[in-house]
Design an enzyme around this catalytic site. Structure first.
Site, short mmCIF file in Angstrom:
data_model
loop_
_atom_site.label_atom_id
_atom_site.label_comp_id
_atom_site.label_asym_id
_atom_site.label_seq_id
_atom_site.Cartn_x
_atom_site.Cartn_y
_atom_site.Cartn_z
N SER A 1 28.93 -10.17 2.31
CA SER A 1 30.38 -10.25 2.14
C SER A 1 31.13 -9.05 2.70
CB SER A 1 30.71 -10.42 0.65
OG SER A 1 30.24 -9.32 -0.10
N LYS B 1 35.97 -9.25 -7.66
CA LYS B 1 36.35 -8.34 -6.58
C LYS B 1 37.85 -8.06 -6.59
CE LYS B 1 32.57 -9.83 -3.54
NZ LYS B 1 32.21 -10.57 -2.32
#
Length: 814
Positions: free
Chosen positions: A713, A756
């Site tokens: 990611s 996140k």
């Protein structure tokens, strides 16, 4: 005196004779050997080495011989009718003994019988006559031959010798009394023996002395010393036999006494029954039976319990089985078998309890209220098993307690962290020593209610071992279709768990086995933003820590600025556990001031914190980290919540090498290589000279190098860090990004978006770049984070570059 062969209990005290010599076989060889034996000078004697045996004067013993030299020696002595010296060799493993390998003292013996079996094995029967000392060996014979000296023994009588002789004879007879199967002929031989020397030799031969010790007795020429040696050994042996006999007798007496007590106890019970009297044990059993009948057990369980009570009446109360069975029956009576009363669920009250106990978590509280509403409308239905998943300190356990309060049920917590034995879930069978029920049944027993709220804490930390897999044992517990007839190994009867409300907690969903995860409905708890932490601290943490430290509200006050600084500079976590510890440290300092200086009230502001907590542990490093080209801010997911991740790139003169540091996993290394390849292919787009890549070494580092990192990611952040490095343009410090990239420049979706984004809001980020294919996760992001951030959705890396340029223009315009 009569020569007697002594039988041995473990083996014949006869060794295989092994001597050097020529190969001997056949009748012709035997005749030739007989002639050699007859021609042997009188001062030479044939020597027969033996292993692990000592022949004594006055003793008749069989000897098996197998070596050609041994056969030659025996045939020569037997054919010439001459005596033979039977001498033990020092090392039994020596295959071809030489003169130095033999002891110097042996027994002069006559061969009474020579036998050859059908299988060709040779045996002789020897009678020991006198002790003999070997001197010089003579070479040239097909067997060992040596000059010798007969050792004469003194049989002179004296009071000391006679006393030892009588004592030794009595001890030998006493020993034979304790030896089962001792031959009568041996007893008679010892009783009729008149020679002290021969008695000592016979006892030495018949006892289980080591062969080396027997050789020492053979070499003890002085009669008094020999008698003393054998008296000492027989005295020790007699004590051992007496103790063994006493132990065996006591064991037999104990068994007989237990059997006798059992019969008498049974008779006593019958007599007491006739007289209408009962003893203490009978009263306990009667009370136990009454408890069983009133426990509300199902018919199947009740019948088994009553059968066990009848069996208990027949077992002596001193028996180990009595205690084991009684403990089992008492466990049955302590379980809540009766069906619980239905309790009304007040949804409005449940909402008040959840709001009072927890700030935020609106989606989580809404799902819990839905759960309670279904239970209210359909009490007999099978509700799902809830699993609260989130980082530590976000309130999973306290949510379970709130659910129990809302349902007006008892709360029981079962920690599963580190459990690696299936028996801890299902229990041990009653027949094992120290058996007990499994933790599920034990927790229900402690709660005292069959409809309790049971929290299975840390279900993601179960471990399998050779004892079994506890996660597999939980499958039946957490299946609404099966847990109505849950069978614990200790109980060995079904127990209804269908009324228990199970709530599991976990930090990481991925480590829960698939079949177990399939039986639960997952409710994810995100981390808190700074605003939410401030509100939680105001409502709950400060008051709780004041009470824990003995303070009143009027004595100490923490300003909002102080709380905000603790959140920003001294904690960085998804939950509020560390925040509460820091507040506790501040209030402990205040308590010390009040107790020591007599202060009536204290107000602690943000400026007072460094003197109490020390220098700030965290600082706003976004601007510092991204003030140079080649640095981009990424977003990462960890088992304890989201976090920001800095990607740093640097270049130097070299040969085009790519260096990666920071404990990167294989997937993350591949993301860097993909980002570099994408930049090389688009070098013209950024006005980058392609030849630079051939003369430049690129170093990509992800700080916090001691922490392993992996995952795809960070691809967008790595690409933008490399673009920034080669174009010399800085990435804005308040922009963070996440997303996987392909070699075509596509931005692919990633997981953990909620965690996140929450971490980005917590760290002071203003703009977040997310993959466009993660729009579906937008609703899961906490509302406070959505309000605090602006979002840019990326289809390709070009969208990321456009978003950064637009953000820069807006910043300049602002």
């Amino acid at each position: 005196m009569t020569n007697t062969a002594i039988p041995r209990s473990h083996k014949e005290e006869a060794g295989r004779a092994d001597a050097a010599g020529a190969n001997i076989s056949g009748e012709g060889d035997a005749a030739r050997l007989a002639e050699i034996g007859k021609s042997l000078p009188d001062d030479l004697m044939i020597v027969l080495p033996v292993r692990r045996m000592v022949l004594f004067p006055g003793v008749t013993a069989p000897i098996a011989i197998g070596r050609p030299g041994s056969i030659a020696a025996a045939q020569a002595a037997a054919g010439a009718d001459k005596p033979i010296a039977v001498v033990m060799q020092r090392e039994a493993e020596t295959e071809t003994p030489q003169p130095d390998d033999l002891y110097k003292i042996g027994a002069l013996a006559r061969i009474e019988q020579y036998v050859v079996s059908d299988q060709g094995a040779h045996h002789i029967v020897c009678v020991g006559e006198k002790r003999v000392r070997l001197k010089e060996f003579a070479p040239g014979y097909p067997f060992l031959a040596a000059r010798f000296e007969v050792i004469e023994e003194s049989e002179k009588k004296s009071p000391e010798i006679d006393a030892r002789f009588s004592t030794l004879k009595a001890r030998a007879l006493d020993v034979l009394k304790y030896i089962a199967g001792a031959p009568e002929s041996l007893v008679l031989t010892i009783m009729n023996m008149e020679s002290p020397a021969r008695l000592a030799d016979l006892v030495a031969y018949m006892t289980d002395l080591e062969s080396s010790e027997k050789q020492e007795v053979l070499e003890t020429i002085e009669l008094k010393a020999r008698l003393d040696r054998m008296l000492k050994f027989l005295s020790y042996r007699l004590e051992v036999l007496k103790l063994s006999h006493d132990i065996g007798k006591q064991t037999q007496e104990t068994l007989s006494r237990q059997q006798r007590e059992y019969i008498l106890r049974q008779q006593l019970r019958e007599i007491q029954k006739e007289l209408g009297e009962t003893d203490g044990a009978s009263e306990e059993i009667a009370a136990l039976k009454t408890k069983i009948e009133s426990a509300g057990m199902p018919e199947e369980v009740l019948n088994k319990a009553l059968r066990d009570v009848r069996r208990l009446e027949r077992i002596p109360d001193a028996s180990a089985e009595y205690g084991m069975l009684r403990a089992y029956l008492e466990t049955l009576t302590e379980l809540p078998w009766a069906a619980p009363e239905a309790k009304a669920i007040d949804i409005a009250k449940a909402r008040e309890i959840l709001d009072a106990d927890h700030f935020g978590l609106e989606k989580v509280k809404r799902r819990i209220l839905e759960f309670l509403a279904v239970r209210k409308l359909n009490p007999a239905g099978k509700s799902p098993i809830l699993c609260l998943v989130g980082p530590p300190g976000v309130g999973k356990t306290s949510l379970g307690q709130s659910i129990a309060r809302a349902m007006d049920r008892k709360f029981a917590r079962l920690s599963l962290g580190g459990v690696h034995d299936e028996a801890e879930i299902r229990g041990h069978r009653m027949t094992y020593v120290g058996a007990m029920p499994g933790n599920i049944i034990e927790t229900v027993r402690r709660a005292g209610s069959r409809d309790c709220v049971m929290m299975l804490d840390e279900v993601d930390k179960l471990g399998a071992s050779f004892h079994g897999d506890p996660a597999s044992a939980l499958l039946e517990v957490l299946d609404p279709e099966q847990n109505a007839t849950f069978r614990d190994n200790y109980l060995a009867v079904p127990f209804d768990l269908s009324k228990v409300v199970f709530i599991a907690t976990a930090n990481v969903l991925e480590s829960i086995p698939g079949p177990l995860r399939d039986r639960m409905e997952v409710i994810e708890l995100p981390g808190y933003t700074a605003e939410e932490k401030l509100e939680i601290a105001r409502r709950y943490l400060v008051g709780r820590q004041r009470e824990a430290n003995g303070l009143k509200a009027a004595q100490c006050d923490l300003t909002d600025a102080a709380l905000s600084r603790i959140i920003r500079d001294y904690t960085r976590e998804a939950g509020v556990r560390t925040l509460e510890r820091m507040i506790g440290a501040v209030l402990r300092h205040a308590a010390m001031k009040i107790a020591e200086n007599g202060a009536t009230s204290l107000t602690i502001d943000a400026g007072d914190l460094p003197a109490i907590l020390g220098a700030p542990k965290f600082e706003d490093e976004l601007a510092m980290r991204t003030s140079l080209p080649g640095v981009a801010t990424g977003l990462a997911w960890t088992p304890v919540g989201g976090d920001i991740l800095f990607i740093e790139a640097a270049r130097s003169k070299g040969s085009g090498k790519l260096v990666l540091t920071g404990q990167l996993g294989e997937v993350m290394k591949e993301s860097v290589q993909a980002a570099l390849t994408l930049l090389k292919n688009r070098a013209a787009q950024f006005d980058i000279d392609p030849s630079l890549f051939d003369i430049t070494d690129i170093h990509v580092h992800v700080p916090a190098g001691a922490i392993p990192k992996d995952g795809p990611s960070a691809g967008v952040a790595m690409f933008l860090a490399l673009v920034s490095l080669f174009t010399g343009r800085c990435v804005k410090s308040d922009v963070a990004m996440t997303g996987e990239i392909s070699l075509r420049g596509l931005v692919l979706p990633v997981g953990g978006v909620k965690e996140k984004v929450t971490a980005a809001a917590r760290a002071g980020i203003k703009t977040v770049l997310l993959p466009a294919r993660n729009r579906k996760d937008f609703e899961d992001i906490p509302e406070s984070a959505r309000k605090a951030l602006s979002f840019e959705w990326l289809e390709t890396v070009d969208d990321a570059l456009i978003a950064l340029c637009a953000h820069k223009e807006r910043a300049q315009a602002g």
